[in-house]
Scaffold this active site. Structure first.
Site, PDB file in Angstrom:
ATOM      1  N   PRO B 196       0.781  -1.244   0.000  1.00 33.41           N
ATOM      2  CA  PRO B 196       0.000   0.000   0.000  1.00 33.41           C
ATOM      3  C   PRO B 196       0.815   1.297   0.000  1.00 33.41           C
ATOM      4  O   PRO B 196       0.230   2.379   0.015  1.00 33.41           O
ATOM      5  CB  PRO B 196      -0.807  -0.101   1.311  1.00 33.41           C
ATOM      6  CG  PRO B 196       0.022  -0.959   2.202  1.00 33.41           C
ATOM      7  CD  PRO B 196       0.768  -1.913   1.329  1.00 33.41           C
ATOM      8  N   CYS B 197       2.129   1.192  -0.045  1.00 37.05           N
ATOM      9  CA  CYS B 197       2.906   2.411   0.201  1.00 37.05           C
ATOM     10  C   CYS B 197       2.673   3.520  -0.813  1.00 37.05           C
ATOM     11  O   CYS B 197       2.771   4.688  -0.490  1.00 37.05           O
ATOM     12  CB  CYS B 197       4.389   2.100   0.311  1.00 37.05           C
ATOM     13  SG  CYS B 197       5.002   1.130  -1.049  1.00 37.05           S
TER      14      CYS B 197
END
Lengths: 117, 243
Positions: B196-197
């Protein structure tokens, strides 16, 4: 609800490869308007008429070629439907146009993908 | 209320829940060929379903490996509903039917949705009735009478072999989409996940024109249009059309 009209008459040649039966494609052409976001530069020519039978990948490839960048984020936002999304590359332009064009234009926005971290 | 958390491409847990429920409802209302319905799964604490925590699940997505034998069978009865394209039957299933589950889970640390997924090797003895094959992709919906699951989890390499070229391109080229293996926050087992970064960065772009209320409701469908491409999940265009 404003209905989309027929595409405007061409002011520039289509970027699509010529169809075998050019005459019958006239009512299948769509107008795409490319809009830059963030640090992505505007194109000198950002409005095109293209066959609706082409896929969205054509737009992506065109942008990549013009901007010399592979990591582009390309998406559609219609003020109309309020549902922004990034179309699948194999989506047909005519389908996108019919559902998301406004004032005869399919607006496609693009931005540079900023690397994270 | 009045949270502008989505200005930065993130969303709160409440916004995630609202967006998830809106996604489930809208999905159910459109005619999606080749994919089952998303379902809301409340988390359970001490056996009691939570009111505030849950995730969205899309399970039982079939993929047939390219090169597997699919023969047309005109003898099969035609089901009344969900007929898309023509009926086929899988004559030799062997090892080439894979079964996928996709979960959308809220990440408290990144404040964005995260896609978790896993694939299973389907076993033999697949029912030859009521398979529906869509011409657009190698997905199937099955009203399965008799499916036994081999149960073997697919490795990442095997999953990647199921992915269309565009997905592989996204995973390789783009710095924001890559797959890692993480423990599923609610199931305590390792699943594959799209990290998800980078999510808030591209969600910021997708949502920048929307007002607060629209931003939170539209978050998940917008997010899914991108996340789905990375894992070969074909999200129908209808999801983005006005009702």
């Amino acid at each position: 609800r404003r209905r989309t009209g027929p595409p405007e008459s061409p002011s520039s040649p289509s970027t699509a490869t010529p169809a075998p039966m050019a005459g019958s494609d006239d009512d299948q052409k769509v107008v795409v308007c490319l809009r830059s976001l963030g640090s992505a530069p505007m194109l000198r020519r950002n409005k095109f008429k293209i066959s609706g039978r082409e896929k969205f990948s054509k737009i992506i490839e065109f942008l990549r070629g013009q901007l010399q960048k592979d990591t582009l984020f390309v998406y559609v936002h219609s003020a109309f439907s309020l549902n922004p999304f990034s179309p699948k590359p194999d989506e047909l332009l005519i389908d996108l146009y019919n559902n998301f064009a406004m004032d005869g234009n399919l607006v496609v926005s693009y931005a540079f993908w900023a690397p994270w971290g | 209320m009045g949270s502008s958390s989505a200005c930065d491409g993130t969303l709160s847990l409440d916004e995630f829940n609202a967006s998830a429920k809106a996604l489930v409802t809208k999905w159910r209302g459109i005619d999606v060929d080749a994919l089952p319905d998303w379902e809301w799964r409340p988390c359970r604490k001490m056996g009691v379903p939570s009111e505030t925590e849950g995730f969205v699940a899309l399970e039982g997505v079939y993929r047939i490996r390219a090169g597997s034998q699919i023969e047309e069978s005109s003898d099969d009865p035609v089901p009344d509903d969900d007929v898309v394209g023509h009926d086929t039957s899988v004559q030799s299933s062997r090892d080439n039917v894979h079964l996928y589950d996709f979960h959308i889970v809220y990440s408290f640390s990144y404040k964005v949705p995260v896609l978790y997924f896993q694939g299973l090797q389907a076993g033999m003895h697949i029912s030859e009735h009521y398979w529906i094959f869509t011409s657009s992709a190698s997905f199937l919906i099955a009203n399965v009478c008799n499916l036994s699951l081999g149960g073997q989890l697919l490795t990442l390499d095997e999953i990647k072999k199921d992915l269309p070229p565009h997905s592989l391109q996204l995973l390789n080229e783009s710095k924001w989409t890559f797959i890692t293996r993480e423990e599923h926050p609610h199931l305590s087992r390792p699943w594959f996940t799209l990290h998800p970064c980078g999510t808030s960065d591209w969600m910021k772009l997708l949502l920048h024109k929307l007002g607060d209320k629209d931003r939170s409701l539209q978050y998940l469908p917008a997010w899914l249009s991108v996340a789905g491409q990375a894992v070969g999940l074909k999200i129908p265009l209808k999801l983005y059309c006005s009702s």
